[in-house]
Design an enzyme around this catalytic site. Structure first.
Site, PDB file in Angstrom:
ATOM      1  N   SER A 235       0.829  -1.192   0.000  1.00  0.00           N
ATOM      2  CA  SER A 235       0.000   0.000   0.000  1.00  0.00           C
ATOM      3  C   SER A 235       0.874   1.256   0.000  1.00  0.00           C
ATOM      4  O   SER A 235       1.745   1.395  -0.849  1.00  0.00           O
ATOM      5  CB  SER A 235      -0.924  -0.071   1.217  1.00  0.00           C
ATOM      6  OG  SER A 235      -1.975   0.830   1.088  1.00  0.00           O
TER       7      SER A 235
ATOM      8  N   ASP B  47      -9.637  -4.746  -5.868  1.00  0.00           N
ATOM      9  CA  ASP B  47      -9.112  -4.014  -4.713  1.00  0.00           C
ATOM     10  C   ASP B  47      -9.718  -2.619  -4.747  1.00  0.00           C
ATOM     11  O   ASP B  47      -9.455  -1.835  -5.657  1.00  0.00           O
ATOM     12  CB  ASP B  47      -7.582  -3.941  -4.825  1.00  0.00           C
ATOM     13  CG  ASP B  47      -6.945  -3.176  -3.669  1.00  0.00           C
ATOM     14  OD1 ASP B  47      -7.682  -2.557  -2.881  1.00  0.00           O
ATOM     15  OD2 ASP B  47      -5.706  -3.213  -3.565  1.00  0.00           O
TER      16      ASP B  47
ATOM     17  N   HIS C  66      -7.537  -5.614  -0.333  1.00  0.00           N
ATOM     18  CA  HIS C  66      -6.331  -4.802  -0.440  1.00  0.00           C
ATOM     19  C   HIS C  66      -5.121  -5.490   0.185  1.00  0.00           C
ATOM     20  O   HIS C  66      -4.036  -4.953   0.144  1.00  0.00           O
ATOM     21  CB  HIS C  66      -6.593  -3.445   0.236  1.00  0.00           C
ATOM     22  CG  HIS C  66      -5.488  -2.465   0.044  1.00  0.00           C
ATOM     23  ND1 HIS C  66      -4.984  -2.112  -1.193  1.00  0.00           N
ATOM     24  CD2 HIS C  66      -4.774  -1.749   0.943  1.00  0.00           C
ATOM     25  CE1 HIS C  66      -4.020  -1.217  -1.041  1.00  0.00           C
ATOM     26  NE2 HIS C  66      -3.865  -0.981   0.239  1.00  0.00           N
TER      27      HIS C  66
END
Lengths: 267, 423
Positions: free
Chosen positions: A95, A217, A245
């Protein structure tokens, strides 16, 4: 200052073998990687850590000025590499950490050999033709959610936990709340994560890069994965058949396999 | 004999109770699931909704066909909630097998939002492999408005605290500037004389009422004074200011100590006649060089006597008995005294913050006798040394020292020591 303690650095795997550094994103801590570590540690040295402000890091080392920009987090990464004198690190960033890795590799090129960007997004908020997937109001809603959910974090417990990283018995409590953070700190991390525009930084990438995205996602949609892939010449894009995610949790074997395939192809 | 007084139930009541139980037993599990006062849903591991109860469908304003197999749990949430779900809820659920009491907002078909509390558990098969996620959803509208109110008040309290702190800082800064204006910025250099001073502030929030000064009168003479205005705060500071400039002006007009204090008495009495009497105590004196010594001519109005520390270590109070408080009566008499400061002698003026400090567990007054002994135990130190030693003493009093304290020490350096002056 003891950097290893400050960032709650844990090292596992075979000594002397190539280093894979696993960096968590906004939300939880290094425990996010737990399911992938056994596979990765077979023939790698695996370094995990918590950013200052997350997990079991030293909260007293946190200050808003430093951690209100991604550069502050990148400094954590570089300082850990300096402290352990790591070379040729494969930096795996989940991320927001994917972009933090880009900054760290640009800042200390001698330390990093390659990047794995898991669910990256250089900008979350839509901008003209660019589709990040979110509006500024959406981010405000997230901040509200943070404010309403403390997840077991309590101002009274935090100093005890943070001050005793080695104390046995505290471990279980901590796993039970590995996403718990001081809400004031979490708010700063959330704003930094979701309001930063890092698109220009993608051009800085000068090492082999794997972009690892999930097929579905909501945080990093495939459009964004394609954007990152296109912006980093020579990068490799792999789409995991996974929802959500966090493929390191929902598809840990596939995630580890893709990382290892990429790393082995480099040698 | 049994003391437990069981009374037999009338047969009619028992029948009624049985009827109630029977109807309860007819509340089937299926009906309980569908019409429970909370929402139920079961999803696949990727969040796809596989089963959902009527209650939740009603809240959502959707039909079963719209939802089952078509939507994921996260699709029911606001976008911000989805972000939170992905970054916190889903990882926690995956790692712990359950998450409880998370606040979300779910979106109904019409666009309205319902605050809910969500708890999920992962159901595993016999081999420990996760099979599906079971979720309960509680209507938390009331709870959320209460929490929002708490958060709002917490924010208001935090803002008020920050404002109060900023105000306090500004006030302290203003007070400290004002306080400094009541004292000399630095003591002047007096040829052949050493002078040292110290001001201990008991509270940063309140102006103290102690004051001192040292200044030139003419080509050879110097005046000094030290005193204590009754009370604290802005009113006391106003009296201090008036006192300081009155004594300075009076000294230039007539440097006789009794005359200077008499002028001050008249001014204070005239100014503060009426409902708000204000007065002070002070020692005023004049220094005049005489060879390598200085003659001292001073007078006291109700102030603790000055302390003389001789070069040979003798310490004595310079008695000025009978001087009245300054500003109380229209006319007042003040007592004068004279002495000579030979090389090595030091004259100490102080306010009663020092002698009235509370010491030890008994909270006894420090007292005049102790000060005398302290001075005698610290001979040969000169004004700076003595003031420095007294600062150490004041620090040692800790919380026992609750009043402002001013110190002014004047001395003729022992012949080998070059003269020097500091504040």
């Amino acid at each position: 200052m003891d950097i290893l303690r400050r960032n709650n650095v844990t090292v596992s795997g075979r000594e002397g073998s190539p280093v894979i550094m696993l960096a968590h994103g906004f939300g939880c801590d290094q425990n996010m990687w737990r399911l992938t570590v056994p596979a990765l540690a077979e023939d790698h040295r695996v370094v995990r850590f918590d950013y200052v402000g997350s997990g079991r890091s030293d909260l007293s080392a946190w200050n808003e000025e430093r951690y209100a920009s991604l550069e502050g987090y990148a400094r954590d990464v570089v300082e850990i590499c300096d402290e352990l004198d790591l070379r040729d690190v494969v930096f795996v960033g989940h991320s927001v950490s994917a972009m933090i890795g880009v900054l760290a590799a640009a800042d200390a090129p001698s330390r990093f050999s390659s990047l794995v960007m898991v669910g990256p997004s250089p900008r979350y908020i839509d901008d003209e033709d660019y589709r990040g997937g979110f509006s500024a109001d959406d981010i405000d809603e997230l901040l509200d959610s943070l404010e309403s959910n403390y997840l077991g974090w309590s101002a009274a417990m935090a100093p005890v936990i943070m001050g005793n990283p080695d104390r046995p018995g505290l471990g279980e409590e901590l796993t039970a709340s590995f996403c718990a953070t001081d809400p004031d700190i979490a708010r700063v991390f959330a704003r930094t994560t979701f309001l930063t525009d890092s698109r220009d930084d993608l051009g800085k990438v000068a090492v082999p890069t794997l972009v690892l995205e999930c097929s579905e996602d909501v945080i990093a949609p495939r459009e964004v994965g394609a954007y990152v892939h296109a912006a980093i010449p020579g990068s490799r894009l792999v789409t995991l058949d996974a929802t959500g995610h966090c493929p390191q949790l929902s598809a840990p074997e596939a995630t580890a396999t893709e990382i290892l395939t990429f790393v082995r192809a480099l040698r | 004999m049994s003391c437990t007084g069981h009374s037999a139930e009338p047969p009619g009541d028992k029948a009624a109770t049985d009827a109630v139980f029977t109807s309860l037993l007819e509340d089937s599990a299926e009906d309980l699931y569908e019409s429970a006062p909370c929402g139920y849903l079961s999803t696949l591991l990727d969040g796809t909704i596989a089963k959902i109860n009527d209650t939740l469908l009603t809240w959502l304003g959707r039909s079963r066909e719209d939802v089952v197999g078509r939507m994921r749990f996260a699709d029911l949430l606001t976008v911000g909630g989805r972000l939170y779900h992905e970054t916190h809820f889903a990882p926690l659920l995956r790692m712990q097998g359950q998450v409880s009491g998370i606040a979300f907002e779910v979106k109904a078909a019409g666009g309205s939002r319902l605050p809910v509390l969500v708890t999920s558990t992962v159901k595993t098969g016999g081999d420990g492999q996760p099979l599906l996620i079971r979720t309960t959803v509680f209507d938390a509208s009331e709870r959320r408005s209460y929490e929002k109110e708490l958060l709002r008040r917490q924010k208001a309290a935090e803002e008020a605290r920050a404002q109060a702190e900023a105000d306090r800082e500004r006030l302290q800064e203003a007070l400290s500037v004002l306080q400094q204006s009541l004292l000399p910025a630095a003591l002047p250099e007096v040829p052949g004389l050493e002078a040292a001073s110290h001001y201990h502030t008991a509270s940063l929030d309140r102006l103290g009422g102690d004051f001192y000064d040292l200044f030139r009168i003419d080509g050879k003479r110097w005046a000094f004074f030290l005193g204590d205005v009754c009370g604290k705060g802005p009113q006391a500071a106003a009296v201090t200011s008036l006192t300081r400039y009155t004594l300075r002006a009076a000294a230039l007009h007539d440097p006789d100590p009794v005359a200077a204090l008499t002028t001050l008495n008249a001014v204070l009495h005239e100014r503060y006649t009426g409902g708000d009497p204000r007065y002070c105590t002070a020692i005023f004196g004049v220094l005049e060089p005489a060879g390598d010594a200085f003659t001292v001519h001073l007078a006291s109005g109700g102030h603790p006597p000055a302390l003389l520390v001789r070069a040979d270590g003798r310490a004595d109070y310079l008695s000025t008995p009978g001087g009245l408080l300054i500003g109380v009566l229209p006319t007042a008499s003040f007592t004068a005294a004279r002495t000579v400061l030979e090389p090595g002698d030091t004259l100490l003026l102080y306010t009663d913050g020092l002698t009235e400090a509370r010491i030890g567990e008994s909270r006894d007054l420090y007292g005049d006798r102790a000060l005398l002994d302290f001075a005698a135990a610290h001979p040969d130190m000169g004004p700076h040394g003595l003031v420095s030693a007294l600062r150490g003493l004041l620090d040692g009093f800790g919380e026992g020292l609750d009043d402002d304290t001013a110190l002014l020490a004047l001395g003729v350096p022992a012949s080998t020591t070059p003269p020097g002056v500091t504040n």
